[in-house]
Design an enzyme around this catalytic site. Sequence first.
Site, PDB file in Angstrom:
ATOM      1  N   ASP A  14       0.847  -1.181   0.000  1.00  0.00           N
ATOM      2  CA  ASP A  14       0.000   0.000   0.000  1.00  0.00           C
ATOM      3  C   ASP A  14       0.891   1.242   0.000  1.00  0.00           C
ATOM      4  OD1 ASP A  14      -2.428   1.592   0.441  1.00  0.00           O
ATOM      5  OD2 ASP A  14      -1.637   1.844   2.473  1.00  0.00           O
ATOM      6  N   ASP A  16      -0.400   5.238   0.742  1.00  0.00           N
ATOM      7  CA  ASP A  16      -0.745   6.235   1.756  1.00  0.00           C
ATOM      8  C   ASP A  16      -0.846   5.603   3.136  1.00  0.00           C
ATOM      9  OD1 ASP A  16      -1.034   8.726   0.271  1.00  0.00           O
ATOM     10  OD2 ASP A  16      -2.728   7.759  -0.715  1.00  0.00           O
ATOM     11  N   SER A 110      -5.156   2.954  -3.555  1.00  0.00           N
ATOM     12  CA  SER A 110      -6.461   3.500  -3.921  1.00  0.00           C
ATOM     13  C   SER A 110      -6.335   4.848  -4.617  1.00  0.00           C
ATOM     14  CB  SER A 110      -7.349   3.632  -2.680  1.00  0.00           C
ATOM     15  OG  SER A 110      -7.650   2.362  -2.144  1.00  0.00           O
ATOM     16  N   LYS A 141     -10.706  -1.206  -2.140  1.00  0.00           N
ATOM     17  CA  LYS A 141     -10.503  -1.865  -0.855  1.00  0.00           C
ATOM     18  C   LYS A 141     -11.667  -1.450   0.058  1.00  0.00           C
ATOM     19  CE  LYS A 141      -5.476  -1.165  -1.288  1.00  0.00           C
ATOM     20  NZ  LYS A 141      -4.301  -0.457  -0.727  1.00  0.00           N
TER      21      LYS A 141
END
Length: 219
Positions: A14, A16, A110, A141
């Site tokens: 991931d 952020d 995302s 997600k």
Amino acid sequence: MNIQTVTASALLLDMDGTLVNSDAVVERLWSEWAAVQGLAWGSVEPLIHGRQGWLTMSLLLPDRPPADNLADEKRMLDESREDVAGVVAVPGAGVFLAALDGVPHALVTSADDDLARRRMAAGGLPFPAVAVTAEMVRASKPDPEGFLLAASTLGVDPGACLVLEDSEAGIAAGLAAGARVLGVGERAASYSPTYWVPDFTAVSVSVAHDGGVRLMLVG
């Protein structure tokens, strides 16, 4: 001192909250949106991390037209592209990524491709050769689609992957994909990842004999 050794065929990362700390920008934009909608920040903040914006909005305002959510998401994304003040690498992330040279890994975020590249650059981090970004998936997600696509692109079974995440939605997505999850940071500790570290200064990397990766986690 507690030391765990974790091996995987590939890492799915991931961005952020995991590799870069962008909380200042994200929370400013969302607090402004919440105020306009008349929503208490306490009800909004838990849902903003890890999900695409339109999904967060639909959870908070289920009767709101989807087109309005998409329009607000686009506006917020456009604003965040120009606002990278305070976006910094999570401690140790640069050294960690440098150690992954030759190790199968992918970014799964995302954010869209443009925003992801801007935030990684703001944090002084290299952009991985393989990345799954918002425009590449149909479901946000906590749906596992992004992680499954990344594993497929790398040619690795999802169950042999280790997902690195910070958010409730991201951890749920990684587990739903059949992977183990290494939670990174204080936020992740609340959501029952398989393993946990405060940041990347607690992680050391070596290449496994089978071409995968071995992580030593110091807690």
